[in-house]
Design a protein around this motif. Sequence first.
Motif, PDB file in Angstrom:
ATOM      1  N   GLU A 139      47.597  46.999  36.676  1.00 24.20           N
ATOM      2  CA  GLU A 139      48.082  46.630  38.003  1.00 24.20           C
ATOM      3  C   GLU A 139      47.839  45.146  38.251  1.00 24.20           C
ATOM      4  O   GLU A 139      46.817  44.584  37.838  1.00 24.20           O
ATOM      5  CB  GLU A 139      47.362  47.440  39.082  1.00 24.20           C
ATOM      6  N   THR A 140      48.757  44.513  38.929  1.00 21.07           N
ATOM      7  CA  THR A 140      48.612  43.085  39.226  1.00 21.07           C
ATOM      8  C   THR A 140      48.347  42.823  40.697  1.00 21.07           C
ATOM      9  O   THR A 140      48.093  41.681  41.082  1.00 21.07           O
ATOM     10  CB  THR A 140      49.885  42.325  38.816  1.00 21.07           C
ATOM     11  N   ASP A 141      48.383  43.881  41.526  1.00 21.51           N
ATOM     12  CA  ASP A 141      48.258  43.694  42.966  1.00 21.51           C
ATOM     13  C   ASP A 141      47.473  44.864  43.564  1.00 21.51           C
ATOM     14  O   ASP A 141      47.807  46.027  43.324  1.00 21.51           O
ATOM     15  CB  ASP A 141      49.656  43.610  43.591  1.00 21.51           C
ATOM     16  N   GLU A 184      42.024  38.029  39.732  1.00 17.87           N
ATOM     17  CA  GLU A 184      40.964  37.661  40.673  1.00 17.87           C
ATOM     18  C   GLU A 184      39.799  38.632  40.579  1.00 17.87           C
ATOM     19  O   GLU A 184      38.625  38.223  40.534  1.00 17.87           O
ATOM     20  CB  GLU A 184      41.504  37.661  42.104  1.00 17.87           C
ATOM     21  N   ARG A 243      45.311  41.258  50.065  1.00 18.88           N
ATOM     22  CA  ARG A 243      45.601  41.801  48.746  1.00 18.88           C
ATOM     23  C   ARG A 243      44.992  40.888  47.691  1.00 18.88           C
ATOM     24  O   ARG A 243      44.762  39.698  47.942  1.00 18.88           O
ATOM     25  CB  ARG A 243      47.113  41.942  48.531  1.00 18.88           C
ATOM     26  N   THR A 268      44.772  39.972  43.281  1.00 25.62           N
ATOM     27  CA  THR A 268      45.375  40.145  41.967  1.00 25.62           C
ATOM     28  C   THR A 268      44.341  40.732  41.008  1.00 25.62           C
ATOM     29  O   THR A 268      43.130  40.617  41.213  1.00 25.62           O
ATOM     30  CB  THR A 268      45.879  38.813  41.398  1.00 25.62           C
ATOM     31  N   SER A 275      42.067  37.407  52.724  1.00 21.86           N
ATOM     32  CA  SER A 275      43.020  38.037  51.809  1.00 21.86           C
ATOM     33  C   SER A 275      43.176  39.519  52.115  1.00 21.86           C
ATOM     34  O   SER A 275      42.198  40.230  52.277  1.00 21.86           O
ATOM     35  CB  SER A 275      42.568  37.870  50.355  1.00 21.86           C
ATOM     36  N   ASP A 329      45.419  46.413  47.184  1.00 24.49           N
ATOM     37  CA  ASP A 329      45.044  46.278  48.589  1.00 24.49           C
ATOM     38  C   ASP A 329      43.520  46.292  48.684  1.00 24.49           C
ATOM     39  O   ASP A 329      42.817  46.482  47.695  1.00 24.49           O
ATOM     40  CB  ASP A 329      45.679  47.377  49.445  1.00 24.49           C
TER      41      ASP A 329
END
Length: 220
Positions: free
Chosen positions: A113-115, A91, A86, A88, A84, A117
Motif C-alpha cells: 500500500e502507498t497510502d 513515511e 494520510r 505514505t 497529516s 489513513d
Amino acid sequence: MTDDLTIDVNAELSGADLAAFIAAKLCHDFVSPAGAINSGLDLLNDPSAADMRDDALGLITQSASKLLSLVYFCRVAFGAATTSERFTGDELKGLVAGMIEGGRATMDWRVSETDFDKPSARALLNLAYLTAGALPSGGEAVITSRRDGDTLILTGLAEGARARLKPEAITGLSGERLKEGLAGQWIQPYWLWLTAHEAGGSLSVIAEEGRVALVARMPA
C-alpha cells in the motif's frame, strides 16, 4: 520512574486512565536518550574531561537522533498530533526504521500500500514495532500489507531463535486488562488492539517457539 503498575481488571478503563498509561510509557522511553544528552553536556562542561570531548559530542549526536526518532514515531503511533490525515508507506517505513536502528532485529518491509489513513497508519506502526520487539536476540521482522476486498490486512512476522512475546504483551494484544505484571509492557500492545477494534477491524496473534505473527485487519 517505574512501570510496575497494576490495573484493576474489574474497573472500566477510562480515557484518562489510558492517557496516563501511555504518558507513563512515553516518559519512560524518553528518559534514556534525554539523560544521555544531559550526560554528554556535562562532559563538555567539565574542564577535567577535555580529552573526552569527541566522545561527548558523539553521545549527544546519537542520543539526540534517537530522541527525535521517538518523537516522530510516537506522534503518529500514539496520537493525532499531526496535520497529516494520510501517510505514505515510505513515511511509515522511515518512522519504524528510526526506532529499531541499532537493534538486533532486521526489518523486511513488504508493504504494498502507498497510502494510509490515520487509523491504519497507527496500526501499522505499532504492529511493525512490536514485531521487531519480539526479536530480542535478533532475527527478521517481515512487515506486509495486502487488500482483501474492503479489508486491509497488515501482518508482522517475527522469526528468530528466541522470538517471543512477554505475557503482558499477549494480554494486551488479546484486548484484555492487565491483572499483574508491567503496565509498560502491556500498554502498547493493548493500544494496537484498541486501534484496530475502534476502527471496526480486528487483531490476532500467534506466538510459538521461534515465531510470532501479528495480523491486523482494518477497514480499507
